[in-house]
Motif scaffolding. Structure first.
Motif: not given
Length: 80
Positions: A8-10, A12-22, A71-80
């Motif tokens: 789950a932690e992995l 989150k980080y992959i999703g946040a990295g993919l959101a950075c393509f935006g 915003l999506v990247a931050l939500l993926l990293l720091f949301a519960a």
């Protein structure tokens, strides 16, 4: 059970990295808008003043997409 938490932690980080393509796409879009404006302004300098508002609107829309992806990247990293 510990491996599930690690996956789950992995994710989150992959999703946040993919959101950075935006954000990268927004940076390229702003450059494209500004470059096309300058190209048109150099071809017809008398019409450049009337297109300045369109330039800023285009930049604002492109930058808004980058802010949304941030915003999506931050939500993926720091949301519960």
């Amino acid at each position: 059970m510990e491996n599930v938490a690690n996956y789950a932690e992995l994710g989150k980080y992959i999703g946040a990295g993919l959101a950075c393509f935006g954000m990268a796409g927004a940076a390229m879009a702003v450059g494209n808008v500004a470059g096309n404006y300058l190209s048109g302004a150099l071809r017809n300098p008398s019409a450049a003043a009337s297109q300045t508002a369109t330039l800023f609107i285009g930049m604002a829309f492109a930058e808004a997409l980058g802010i949304f992806s941030f915003l999506v990247a931050l939500l993926l990293l720091f949301a519960a």
